[in-house]
Each structure stands twice: as structure tokens, then as C-alpha cells.
Enzyme design. Sequence first.
Site, mmCIF file in Angstrom:
data_model
loop_
_atom_site.group_PDB
_atom_site.id
_atom_site.type_symbol
_atom_site.label_atom_id
_atom_site.label_comp_id
_atom_site.label_asym_id
_atom_site.label_seq_id
_atom_site.Cartn_x
_atom_site.Cartn_y
_atom_site.Cartn_z
ATOM 1 N N ARG A 6 92.384 127.844 20.340
ATOM 2 C CA ARG A 6 91.160 128.202 19.737
ATOM 3 C C ARG A 6 91.336 129.462 18.818
ATOM 4 N NH1 ARG A 6 87.572 124.415 21.152
ATOM 5 N NH2 ARG A 6 87.825 123.654 23.356
ATOM 6 N N LYS A 16 92.096 132.692 3.734
ATOM 7 C CA LYS A 16 92.041 131.403 3.320
ATOM 8 C C LYS A 16 93.359 130.665 4.119
ATOM 9 C CE LYS A 16 89.341 130.163 -0.672
ATOM 10 N NZ LYS A 16 89.613 129.700 -2.036
ATOM 11 N N GLU A 25 99.526 134.975 -10.805
ATOM 12 C CA GLU A 25 98.256 135.137 -10.063
ATOM 13 C C GLU A 25 97.963 136.779 -10.453
ATOM 14 O OE1 GLU A 25 96.624 132.945 -8.454
ATOM 15 O OE2 GLU A 25 97.917 131.824 -7.258
ATOM 16 N N LYS A 27 91.447 141.459 -5.857
ATOM 17 C CA LYS A 27 91.025 140.287 -5.093
ATOM 18 C C LYS A 27 90.455 140.837 -3.924
ATOM 19 C CE LYS A 27 92.682 136.304 -2.257
ATOM 20 N NZ LYS A 27 93.743 135.306 -1.917
ATOM 21 N N GLU A 57 83.319 132.015 -0.411
ATOM 22 C CA GLU A 57 83.290 131.194 -1.676
ATOM 23 C C GLU A 57 82.115 130.311 -1.894
ATOM 24 O OE1 GLU A 57 87.112 130.040 -2.836
ATOM 25 O OE2 GLU A 57 86.439 128.173 -3.851
ATOM 26 N N ARG A 64 83.583 134.412 -5.689
ATOM 27 C CA ARG A 64 85.027 134.079 -5.158
ATOM 28 C C ARG A 64 85.555 133.226 -5.797
ATOM 29 N NH1 ARG A 64 87.901 134.362 0.870
ATOM 30 N NH2 ARG A 64 90.106 133.777 0.177
ATOM 31 N N ASN A 122 89.345 131.048 -8.670
ATOM 32 C CA ASN A 122 89.943 129.816 -9.044
ATOM 33 C C ASN A 122 90.337 129.534 -10.471
ATOM 34 O OD1 ASN A 122 89.808 128.787 -6.303
ATOM 35 N ND2 ASN A 122 87.573 128.457 -6.701
ATOM 36 N N HIS A 182 93.019 127.206 -11.822
ATOM 37 C CA HIS A 182 93.537 126.293 -10.767
ATOM 38 C C HIS A 182 92.960 124.877 -10.584
ATOM 39 C CE1 HIS A 182 95.000 130.282 -9.238
ATOM 40 N NE2 HIS A 182 95.364 129.596 -8.022
ATOM 41 N N HIS A 216 95.863 122.992 -9.716
ATOM 42 C CA HIS A 216 96.176 122.634 -8.619
ATOM 43 C C HIS A 216 96.469 120.767 -8.905
ATOM 44 C CE1 HIS A 216 94.378 125.125 -5.423
ATOM 45 N NE2 HIS A 216 95.631 125.352 -5.589
ATOM 46 N N HIS A 256 103.621 126.697 -7.266
ATOM 47 C CA HIS A 256 102.200 126.797 -7.539
ATOM 48 C C HIS A 256 101.873 127.727 -8.713
ATOM 49 C CE1 HIS A 256 98.184 127.438 -6.313
ATOM 50 N NE2 HIS A 256 98.476 129.078 -6.316
#
Length: 365
Positions: free
Chosen positions: A122, A144, A186, A228, A238, A242, A246, A249, A253, A268
Amino acid sequence: MSENIEIKADNYSVHIGGLKAGVLSDFIHSKYDFSDCYILVDENTKEHCLPKLRDLFTDDGAFDRMGIVEIPAGEGHKTLETVTSIERHLSTRNASRGAVLINLGGGVVCDVGGFAASIYKRGIDFINVPTTLLAQVDASIGGKVGVDLDGLKNYLGVFKNPTVVYIDPAFLTTLEQKEVIAGYAEVIKHALIADNEYLGHIREHDLDVGAQSMESWKAIIEQSVNIKNRIVTEDPKEEGVRKTLNFGHTIGHALESFYLGTDTPLLHGEAVAIGMVCELYLSSVLTGLGGEARDDVCSYLSAIYQKRKLDLSSYNEYITSMYADKKNRDGKINFTLLTAIGSPLIDQYVDEESIRQALDYYRSL
Ligand SMILES: NC(=O)c1ccc[n+]([C@@H]2O[C@H](COP(=O)([O-])OP(=O)(O)OC[C@H]3O[C@@H](n4cnc5c(N)ncnc54)[C@H](O)[C@@H]3O)[C@@H](O)[C@H]2O)c1
Ligand SMILES: [Zn+2]
């Protein structure tokens, strides 16, 4: 190198600069038992970065008591299977709930390791020591963590912050040049969404790691982490601002996912660079970005990133992949676009025809 920098994030700190011997052992000693510490590496960071990490411990005995967990390198291994192998390793070693996992690697190690740590018993703590430019400016901060599902980017994951992040630009010296260039996408993204002046500054930065001093890499990393961090601190889950991160992206992506399973995968950052060109185009058509600014930034990106041949016959598959994007609502493809350099606009729903035109624009450059 000048004094190290400490940036305060949500509930953890990001340290940037040449890391001194003992810095990590002091931190760990204050919170954990060394025999309950684990270091996650991939095959490359085991070879190139683990010896340097050892230097951050004053006492070799303490380092040797820590468990090394190795995973295969690359986006293709950012999967639940890899997470399972990490969990199995931790449970075989009887890692306790008080254990800590040190993620030593690029964005893949940080994402997979952070996720594995966040679900083991957990949740145990994890520390990020990012070793690629991409992970230093982006993936190691913001909380994330997750994995891909059947090639769909970051489909499984949670928000869980690291306990602390140590960023040493010296790790970049062993990184392949194409990885440095990919990571720089980035950095460019941060400038495009947040700061027109910063864009001017980063355009002067030489991307050859050897040619550029560690001091100037440190300055670039600091600026990007600040941008960031400011955004994710304001909106950790997000729900609003936030989403600006993206930019590039939605299309990026989709291309990364599509080419992952081929003989010519895209890194990436390379995929994001193409995505940014397409989304700059969409911004000029849909949200008022000036044509001159668009052309200027696109020619800067084209000068850095090798042209990738996109097939007209694959457009449908790219678009199918965009429909799977997590940001979408009501079956519509969601973009972050720009109204000007440094001024993003979230939740822009774009029709398929415009997306095809954006891909055409990239192919025409
Ligand atoms: N969590 C986030 O907020 C976030 C943000 C941006 C990107 N990402 C994710 O990050 C991933 C990409 O990260 P990446 O570009 O760092 O890729 P990566 O982790 O695959 O690393 C790239 C390659 O460099 C090697 N490597 C790493 N450090 C090295 C070093 N110092 N010397 C030599 N080789 C080294 C790795 O083994 C790998 O082969 C993607 O999965 C992306 O989705 C996550
Ligand atoms: Zn990214």
C-alpha cells in the site's frame, strides 16, 4: 559548480547541482535502515550511474547493504510486468513498509519505480535520482507515476510524490546525444507554455553536453524545474492549469504509441517535438498564435530534430490513438494550444480534419 539549489515542491524538496559525497547517506540515515533501502536501475544506469551513486555514500558498507533491483531499459518495458518483477524482488527480500526505493534512471525508471513503490504494501517511500535530461527537467518531479497499457501511454498510474529528488547534471555526461536532444523537447515545451523570454535564452544553449558547462546545464534544469513545479503545485491533480504541460503531447503520445511497436520507435521527446510542431500549427489556425511566431519556432524545432517520415496511410491509426488520450471528454480529442508564445489555452477540442492538416503541415516542412 556554484552552490546547490533547493526548490521546495509540494511536500518534498528538489536539490539541483553537483551532489557531494555523503549527501544521500545522510538523508537516508536520518529516515531509513540501509538494509531496507533498494536502488532501482536499468541495464544502462547500472553501468553508467550506479558507480557515481555509490560516491554519494560516505560509508561503502551502508551502500553494500542496499538491494539492487534491475529492470530492462526502454519504453517497451514501462509495463505492469516490470512493476510485478519489482514487487516480487521487494517481497522476496522481505522489504518492509518502512523501506525506500531509490529510482536511479530516466523517465522510465522514475515512472515505473514510483508506481511500484506507491503500491508495494500500500505504498512505500521513493527517492528520485534522475539521470536523463528528460527526467531531470520533467519526469522526476510532479508526482505522476505509472506505466503504459498495451502501448497506450501512461494508462495506469497514480499521483504520488517522491520523498526527495536529487538532480546532478554530471549524470548527463554518459548519456547518448540523441537522448539529450530528445529531453530538450520538454525544456522547449516549458518555455513555449510559460515564458517567451526563456525561449530566447534556451535557443542559445549548445546541446552538446561536452561543449556546454555543467553550470549552464544546471541553470537550464533549474529554470525548467521551477516552471513545472510552479504549475503542478498550483494544480497537483491536473484539473486545470497542469493540463498546459500536455502541450505537444496529444499528437506526440499518439505517435510515440504508434511507433513503439515498430522497427523505428520514436523517443518520447522526439515524439513530443513533432507533436509541438503540429500543435503550433493548430494554435495558429484555431487560437490566434501569429503565423510568424509559429514559423519561427517550427524552424527552430526542425533544425534540432531530425525529420520523421509520417505516412498518410497511418493518419487513421494516429487519430484512433488520440481518441484514447486520457484528457478527452465526451469522445472529443482534447488539446492544449497557445494563443501566443508563453500563453497556453487548455481544453481545446479539435476536429479530425484539422488534426490531419496539422500532420500535413509537419510533412510539408
Ligand atoms: N512522470 C512524468 O511527469 C513524466 C514527464 C515526462 C516524461 N515522462 C516519461 O518519461 C519517459 C521517457 O524518459 P527518458 O527519455 O528519460 O527515457 P528512458 O528512461 O528510457 O532513458 C533513456 C535511455 O537512456 C539510458 N540512460 C539513462 N540515464 C543514462 C545515463 N546517465 N547514461 C547513459 N544512459 C542512460 C536509459 O537506460 C535508456 O536507455 C516516458 O515514458 C515518458 O512518458 C514522465
Ligand atoms: Zn513529456
